[in-house]
Write a protein that holds these residues in place. Structure first.
Motif, PDB file in Angstrom:
ATOM      1  N   LEU A 155      42.679  30.603  63.837  1.00 35.82           N
ATOM      2  CA  LEU A 155      43.782  31.112  63.390  1.00 35.82           C
ATOM      3  C   LEU A 155      43.427  31.987  62.265  1.00 35.82           C
ATOM      4  CD1 LEU A 155      46.014  27.877  63.246  1.00 35.82           C
ATOM      5  CD2 LEU A 155      46.446  29.757  64.594  1.00 35.82           C
ATOM      6  N   GLU A 156      42.626  31.639  61.266  1.00 38.78           N
ATOM      7  CA  GLU A 156      42.208  32.533  60.212  1.00 38.78           C
ATOM      8  C   GLU A 156      41.577  33.695  60.447  1.00 38.78           C
ATOM      9  OE1 GLU A 156      39.617  29.811  58.041  1.00 38.78           O
ATOM     10  OE2 GLU A 156      41.507  28.581  57.070  1.00 38.78           O
ATOM     11  N   SER A 157      40.856  33.682  61.631  1.00 33.90           N
ATOM     12  CA  SER A 157      40.086  34.886  62.129  1.00 33.90           C
ATOM     13  C   SER A 157      41.207  35.931  62.788  1.00 33.90           C
ATOM     14  CB  SER A 157      39.305  34.645  63.342  1.00 33.90           C
ATOM     15  OG  SER A 157      38.476  35.778  63.790  1.00 33.90           O
ATOM     16  N   ARG A 158      42.209  35.398  63.399  1.00 41.31           N
ATOM     17  CA  ARG A 158      43.333  36.202  64.101  1.00 41.31           C
ATOM     18  C   ARG A 158      44.169  36.875  62.992  1.00 41.31           C
ATOM     19  NH1 ARG A 158      43.854  35.501  69.549  1.00 41.31           N
ATOM     20  NH2 ARG A 158      42.524  33.940  70.475  1.00 41.31           N
ATOM     21  N   LYS A 159      44.530  35.935  62.008  1.00 39.99           N
ATOM     22  CA  LYS A 159      45.099  36.604  60.921  1.00 39.99           C
ATOM     23  C   LYS A 159      44.466  37.496  60.347  1.00 39.99           C
ATOM     24  CE  LYS A 159      48.225  36.814  57.415  1.00 39.99           C
ATOM     25  NZ  LYS A 159      49.573  37.196  57.644  1.00 39.99           N
ATOM     26  N   GLU A 160      43.035  37.623  59.815  1.00 39.25           N
ATOM     27  CA  GLU A 160      42.197  38.549  59.196  1.00 39.25           C
ATOM     28  C   GLU A 160      42.202  39.749  60.084  1.00 39.25           C
ATOM     29  OE1 GLU A 160      37.600  38.871  57.223  1.00 39.25           O
ATOM     30  OE2 GLU A 160      38.688  37.173  58.061  1.00 39.25           O
ATOM     31  N   ASN A 161      42.020  39.625  61.304  1.00 32.36           N
ATOM     32  CA  ASN A 161      41.816  40.750  62.324  1.00 32.36           C
ATOM     33  C   ASN A 161      42.766  41.347  63.073  1.00 32.36           C
ATOM     34  OD1 ASN A 161      38.500  40.991  62.058  1.00 32.36           O
ATOM     35  ND2 ASN A 161      38.811  38.837  62.410  1.00 32.36           N
ATOM     36  N   GLU A 162      44.032  40.741  62.433  1.00 34.37           N
ATOM     37  CA  GLU A 162      45.308  41.330  63.274  1.00 34.37           C
ATOM     38  C   GLU A 162      45.395  41.008  64.598  1.00 34.37           C
ATOM     39  OE1 GLU A 162      45.760  45.658  62.102  1.00 34.37           O
ATOM     40  OE2 GLU A 162      46.374  44.973  60.198  1.00 34.37           O
ATOM     41  N   PRO A 168      36.212  44.492  70.121  1.00 29.79           N
ATOM     42  CA  PRO A 168      37.495  45.167  70.431  1.00 29.79           C
ATOM     43  C   PRO A 168      37.189  46.249  71.618  1.00 29.79           C
ATOM     44  CG  PRO A 168      36.553  45.397  67.935  1.00 29.79           C
ATOM     45  CD  PRO A 168      35.642  44.556  68.803  1.00 29.79           C
ATOM     46  N   TYR A 169      38.390  46.827  72.143  1.00 28.14           N
ATOM     47  CA  TYR A 169      38.395  47.698  73.057  1.00 28.14           C
ATOM     48  C   TYR A 169      38.578  48.858  72.174  1.00 28.14           C
ATOM     49  CZ  TYR A 169      39.382  44.249  77.187  1.00 28.14           C
ATOM     50  OH  TYR A 169      39.258  43.441  77.757  1.00 28.14           O
ATOM     51  N   PRO A 170      38.384  50.148  72.977  1.00 24.61           N
ATOM     52  CA  PRO A 170      38.360  51.390  72.330  1.00 24.61           C
ATOM     53  C   PRO A 170      39.835  51.942  71.886  1.00 24.61           C
ATOM     54  CG  PRO A 170      36.738  51.461  74.319  1.00 24.61           C
ATOM     55  CD  PRO A 170      37.418  50.264  74.504  1.00 24.61           C
ATOM     56  N   TRP A 171      40.742  51.132  72.694  1.00 25.42           N
ATOM     57  CA  TRP A 171      41.988  51.565  72.560  1.00 25.42           C
ATOM     58  C   TRP A 171      42.873  50.398  71.687  1.00 25.42           C
ATOM     59  CZ3 TRP A 171      39.459  51.268  77.236  1.00 25.42           C
ATOM     60  CH2 TRP A 171      39.100  52.478  77.673  1.00 25.42           C
ATOM     61  N   GLU A 172      43.706  50.746  70.526  1.00 24.89           N
ATOM     62  CA  GLU A 172      44.158  49.744  69.678  1.00 24.89           C
ATOM     63  C   GLU A 172      45.322  49.058  70.556  1.00 24.89           C
ATOM     64  OE1 GLU A 172      45.509  51.200  66.035  1.00 24.89           O
ATOM     65  OE2 GLU A 172      43.587  52.340  65.466  1.00 24.89           O
ATOM     66  N   VAL A 173      45.998  49.700  71.434  1.00 25.64           N
ATOM     67  CA  VAL A 173      47.185  49.071  72.085  1.00 25.64           C
ATOM     68  C   VAL A 173      46.473  47.850  73.024  1.00 25.64           C
ATOM     69  CG1 VAL A 173      46.897  50.533  74.127  1.00 25.64           C
ATOM     70  CG2 VAL A 173      49.026  49.642  73.730  1.00 25.64           C
ATOM     71  N   LEU A 174      45.159  47.998  73.679  1.00 24.27           N
ATOM     72  CA  LEU A 174      44.921  46.988  74.166  1.00 24.27           C
ATOM     73  C   LEU A 174      44.550  45.706  73.425  1.00 24.27           C
ATOM     74  CD1 LEU A 174      42.472  48.251  77.074  1.00 24.27           C
ATOM     75  CD2 LEU A 174      44.722  47.035  77.516  1.00 24.27           C
ATOM     76  N   ASN A 175      43.831  45.999  72.364  1.00 18.16           N
ATOM     77  CA  ASN A 175      43.442  44.933  71.290  1.00 18.16           C
ATOM     78  C   ASN A 175      44.755  44.132  70.837  1.00 18.16           C
ATOM     79  OD1 ASN A 175      40.779  45.589  71.308  1.00 18.16           O
ATOM     80  ND2 ASN A 175      41.101  47.297  69.778  1.00 18.16           N
ATOM     81  N   MET A 176      45.840  45.126  70.656  1.00 13.19           N
ATOM     82  CA  MET A 176      47.072  44.085  70.435  1.00 13.19           C
ATOM     83  C   MET A 176      47.623  43.233  71.325  1.00 13.19           C
ATOM     84  SD  MET A 176      50.871  45.746  69.558  1.00 13.19           S
ATOM     85  CE  MET A 176      51.234  46.410  70.992  1.00 13.19           C
TER      86      MET A 176
END
Length: 458
Positions: A155-162, A168-176
């Motif tokens: 939970l803390e890691s997800r909060k810290e890294n949005e 990470p994937y190269p595309w922010e929309v996939l990471n989201m």
């Protein structure tokens, strides 16, 4: 080679370094990789056990050097030279040890099955399960305090890294939508021949490389120079067509060389392999795992994953692919790193399923492996638009995928969420205008999602 021969080489590897700190670190590493005293021969077991105790008692403990041990144990004078590093030697010892245990169980089975095959089978199954649980784990996790601690950290890691807790994937929309590539994830990519699936995989590998990660790339479709040449073009921002046709100016060549020399000095590292064994024969996923344990990558790219399924005889192609898929997933979980596996799509089935929706088309030739994947991309290359659409299949999201540019060495940036379909014809001028407006809206919301930082020429 017998287990004790590898154990003797391991002992030398653990004690030959002149630095006590390095010797201590190597000993602790060996046992953390699953080594046990039981795996060593009767002569070496007590010695290594003593080394382990001294190495872990306290940080300032004295760890003997090989010369010190030779004075107390004269037989150590003829220890063979180690043929690999600590990880490789421990892997060999564990493999030989487990094989000997399994062989012994099957010997008992062959002796007892005539008296009662069912009872003998049940006993064999129970003992194999116990051995598996003991040596590699059985996938059992209790809902207890340890899990709760992990969940709070998650939970803390997800909060810290949005929300992005994996690589990470190269595309922010996939990471989201996906939270990155998680430890043990199997990410599968399907495409017809010449649809830029290798470029896509290598672009994701380059992104990890530029982020300071270690990447292992396997391919039998391309050799090392061709594969790493593509990587060099992407890292240096060289148009691949210009590179292939020799159209770069002397200044551009100099600039690319300077940039690449600077890039290879960074923390990230990329290694290419054809997956061949030490004896030169072609290996399967087991050989990839051996090399991965030696290299310790953060990401593995299997560019031509389907060729690993051709090792061995006596099975139909779909059976080999099903076994391969299961083995890739279990290997990723054992190593706790993501694997990207690229498969060849069946063109006949792709045309047969044309127009039935992206999900149906995406699994047209992959129903035998779909159960093992965590994330799947069916790649559609719209050459007329210089774009690739990634039709997404993933758990816990309804997101359908994204479209990116397909300009090798220049741009694989995010375009938008409108997807090209297989067999699609070029759009009219009006359709182009509408698509451009939608793409601009998504760029404003998510950004380009480029693999590289703004100061890099790509």
């Amino acid at each position: 080679m017998a287990v004790h021969s590898h154990a003797r080489m391991l002992l030398r590897a653990l004690t030959e370094d002149t630095s006590a700190d390095n010797r201590r670190a190597n000993i602790i590493k060996a046992f953390s990789l699953g080594l046990s005293v039981e795996m060593l021969d009767p002569f070496l077991g007590p010695i290594v056990s003593d080394l382990q105790e001294k190495a872990t008692a306290h940080l300032g403990g004295f760890v003997p050097h090989l010369k010190d041990l030779e004075e107390s144990y004269p037989l150590l004078n003829e220890l063979p030279e180690p043929t690999g590093d600590v990880e490789e030697l421990v892997f060999r010892i564990r493999s030989k040890f487990i094989a000997s245990k399994v062989d012994a169980l099957f010997q008992v089975w062959s002796q007892t099955r005539k008296k009662g095959a069912i009872d003998a089978m049940l006993k064999l199954h129970s003992e194999l399960e116990e051995l598996s649980q003991e040596q590699v784990g059985g996938g059992i996790t209790d809902f207890d305090g340890d899990f709760v601690d992990w969940f709070i950290e998650d939970l803390e890691s997800r909060k810290e890294n949005e929300g992005c807790v994996g690589l990470p994937y190269p595309w922010e929309v996939l990471n989201m939508h996906l939270g990155g590539m998680g430890p043990g994830d199997m990410i599968a990519i399907w495409a017809l021949p010449k649809n830029m699936k290798s470029w896509l995989g290598l672009y994701m590998a380059c992104f990890a490389l530029q982020a300071g990660k270690r990447v292992l790339v396997f391919s039998q479709d391309m050799n090392d120079k061709r594969t790493l040449g593509r990587v060099a073009c992407m890292v240096a921002g060289i148009d691949f067509t210009d590179y292939r046709q020799g159209r770069l100016t002397p200044d551009e060549i100099t600039e690319a060389g300077n940039f690449l020399h600077e890039a290879v000095s960074l923390d990230g590292k990329l290694r290419f392999t054809t997956g061949r064994k030490l004896d030169g024969s072609q290996g399967g996923i087991e050989e990839i795992e051996r090399q991965a344990r030696q290299f310790m990558p953060d990401l593995v790219l299997l560019d031509s994953a389907y060729t690993l399924g051709y090792v061995g005889q006596g099975k139909q192609r779909w059976e080999k692919m099903a076994d391969l898929s299961s083995n890739i997933k279990s290997t990723a979980e054992r190593l706790t790193i993501p694997f990207i596996a690229i498969f060849q799509e069946n063109e006949t089935k792709a045309w047969k399923n044309k127009g039935k929706g992206s999900s149906t088309a995406a699994i047209a030739d992959a129903s035998h492996i779909i159960r093992d994947i965590d994330v799947g991309f069916r790649v559609v290359y719209a050459e007329w638009a210089e774009q690739i659409s990634l039709h997404l299949i993933a758990r816990d999201t309804k997101y359908g995928g994204l479209t990116i540019w397909a300009k090798p060495g220049v741009s694989f940036d995010y375009v938008g969420d409108e997807l090209h379909e297989f067999g699609e014809q070029p759009p009219t001028d009006q359709e182009k205008s509408n698509s451009s407006e939608k793409g601009n809206e998504h760029l404003n919301q998510y950004g380009h999602g480029s693999a590289f930082s703004e100061d890099l020429p790509i």
